[in-house]
Scaffold this motif. Structure first.
Motif, PDB file in Angstrom:
ATOM      1  N   LEU A   1     -11.168   3.786   1.659  1.00 19.16           N
ATOM      2  CA  LEU A   1     -11.207   2.402   1.200  1.00 19.16           C
ATOM      3  C   LEU A   1     -10.796   1.488   2.344  1.00 19.16           C
ATOM      4  CD1 LEU A   1     -11.481   0.306  -1.118  1.00 19.16           C
ATOM      5  CD2 LEU A   1      -9.018   0.624  -1.507  1.00 19.16           C
ATOM      6  N   GLU A   2     -11.636   0.478   2.652  1.00 19.98           N
ATOM      7  CA  GLU A   2     -11.236  -0.584   3.571  1.00 19.98           C
ATOM      8  C   GLU A   2     -10.499  -1.610   2.726  1.00 19.98           C
ATOM      9  OE1 GLU A   2     -12.963  -3.482   7.104  1.00 19.98           O
ATOM     10  OE2 GLU A   2     -14.359  -2.627   5.641  1.00 19.98           O
ATOM     11  N   ILE A   3      -9.193  -1.530   2.720  1.00 23.02           N
ATOM     12  CA  ILE A   3      -8.395  -2.315   1.793  1.00 23.02           C
ATOM     13  C   ILE A   3      -8.257  -3.760   2.250  1.00 23.02           C
ATOM     14  CG2 ILE A   3      -6.071  -1.949   2.732  1.00 23.02           C
ATOM     15  CD1 ILE A   3      -5.328  -1.089  -0.213  1.00 23.02           C
TER      16      ILE A   3
ATOM     17  N   ASN B   1      -7.751   0.560   6.894  1.00 23.30           N
ATOM     18  CA  ASN B   1      -8.465   1.575   6.129  1.00 23.30           C
ATOM     19  C   ASN B   1      -7.489   2.627   5.618  1.00 23.30           C
ATOM     20  OD1 ASN B   1     -10.897   0.309   6.960  1.00 23.30           O
ATOM     21  ND2 ASN B   1     -10.935   1.538   8.828  1.00 23.30           N
TER      22      ASN B   1
ATOM     23  N   ILE C   1       0.867  -1.178   0.000  1.00 25.09           N
ATOM     24  CA  ILE C   1       0.000   0.000   0.000  1.00 25.09           C
ATOM     25  C   ILE C   1       0.904   1.228   0.000  1.00 25.09           C
ATOM     26  CG2 ILE C   1      -1.834   1.259   1.200  1.00 25.09           C
ATOM     27  CD1 ILE C   1      -2.454  -1.406   2.682  1.00 25.09           C
TER      28      ILE C   1
ATOM     29  N   GLN D   1      -2.407  -1.145  -8.734  1.00 17.44           N
ATOM     30  CA  GLN D   1      -3.827  -1.332  -8.444  1.00 17.44           C
ATOM     31  C   GLN D   1      -4.357  -0.005  -7.903  1.00 17.44           C
ATOM     32  OE1 GLN D   1      -5.649  -4.226  -9.046  1.00 17.44           O
ATOM     33  NE2 GLN D   1      -3.763  -4.912 -10.057  1.00 17.44           N
TER      34      GLN D   1
ATOM     35  N   PHE E   1      -7.028   2.835  -6.766  1.00 16.42           N
ATOM     36  CA  PHE E   1      -8.357   2.949  -6.180  1.00 16.42           C
ATOM     37  C   PHE E   1      -8.757   4.416  -6.161  1.00 16.42           C
ATOM     38  CE2 PHE E   1      -5.272   2.971  -2.722  1.00 16.42           C
ATOM     39  CZ  PHE E   1      -5.644   4.072  -1.962  1.00 16.42           C
TER      40      PHE E   1
ATOM     41  N   TYR F   1      -1.058  -0.987  -4.304  1.00 20.08           N
ATOM     42  CA  TYR F   1      -2.258  -0.171  -4.173  1.00 20.08           C
ATOM     43  C   TYR F   1      -1.876   1.289  -3.936  1.00 20.08           C
ATOM     44  CZ  TYR F   1      -5.143  -4.361  -3.957  1.00 20.08           C
ATOM     45  OH  TYR F   1      -5.784  -5.530  -4.265  1.00 20.08           O
TER      46      TYR F   1
ATOM     47  N   HIS G   1      -3.700   5.501  -4.633  1.00 23.45           N
ATOM     48  CA  HIS G   1      -4.848   6.272  -5.113  1.00 23.45           C
ATOM     49  C   HIS G   1      -4.630   6.667  -6.565  1.00 23.45           C
ATOM     50  CE1 HIS G   1      -8.046   9.275  -5.311  1.00 23.45           C
ATOM     51  NE2 HIS G   1      -8.527   8.726  -4.195  1.00 23.45           N
TER      52      HIS G   1
END
Length: 229
Positions: free
Chosen positions: A131-133, A138, A67, A124, A126, A90, A92
């Motif tokens: 977002l609750e990944i 979160n 993340i 990836q 989002f 992940y 944004h």
């Protein structure tokens, strides 16, 4: 000042990283004058991402998800470890678009580098403000330092909530005094709005706060191989 990465051993998703540090070859990748501005001091090899993970009895190849709070060079350099793999990265979508645009146009060269903005990473993206990944993890959009910066909220069973702010706050004074980092805030109005959201989130959850580069704050908490549950 320090650069912080976070490792989570999730019961369902497996090993998760939040941000990746500067990368092993950052002196060559960054080049002058950035190496002079951001000199590496008190450095030992056990601070490298793979070695820090090994302290906890894990291997960097065990990582199942990364993340990214934002994609500045001091946090995304370690993505080099995941080039050509299927590990999802992940981030944004606003941050990803801004980073690629900044590299392509050289409009923010020095903050983002082509060294790690590669197509053979499993990006990836989002969208949205929240977002609750994964269960208990979160991410919240917190614009200001960059257009798509996200903080991470982790809810632990025994230790309570932790909020990792990445560079929304460089040091604790930015949070305690609600004072942005000068021009590093980039968009002041967005920063003020994000700051209000984070203060309300911290008050509501009683979260431990971990700031992007704050050595004083980091010294208060356990670091690898110690951990929280």
């Amino acid at each position: 000042m320090v650069v912080i990465s976070v490792m989570i051993e999730h019961p369902i998703e497996g090993l998760i990283l939040f941000e990746t540090g500067c990368g092993k070859d950052y002196p060559e990748a960054w080049g002058a004058p950035l190496n002079d501005i951001f000199a590496r001091v008190d450095y030992t090899e056990d601070q490298e991402l793979d070695m820090a993970i090994a302290k906890c009895g894990k291997n960097i190849k065990d990582v199942k998800m990364v993340i990214m709070g934002h994609l500045h060079l001091d946090y995304a350099g370690g993505l080099e470890n995941f080039l050509g793999t299927d590990v999802p990265i992940y981030v944004h979508e606003t941050e990803l678009k801004h980073a690629f645009y900044s590299v392509a146009t050289k409009s923010d060269l020095g903050a983002y580098l082509p060294h790690y903005m590669k197509f053979d990473l499993n990006w990836q993206a989002f969208s949205g403000d929240f977002l609750e990944i994964a269960q208990g993890i979160n991410v919240h959009l917190a614009k200001g330092h960059t257009p798509g910066l996200c903080i991470m909220q982790v809810n632990l069973q025994d230790s309570g909530t932790c909020i990792f702010t990445t560079d929304m706050y460089h040091v604790y004074e930015n949070f305690d005094s609600s004072h942005p980092q000068g021009w590093l805030a980039r968009d002041h109005d967005d920063w003020v709005r994000s700051n209000q959201m984070i203060h309300m989130l911290q008050k509501r959850t009683g979260a431990k706060m971990v700031f992007g580069h704050c050595a004083d704050t980091l010294a208060k908490y356990k670091t690898a191989p110690e951990h929280y549950t």
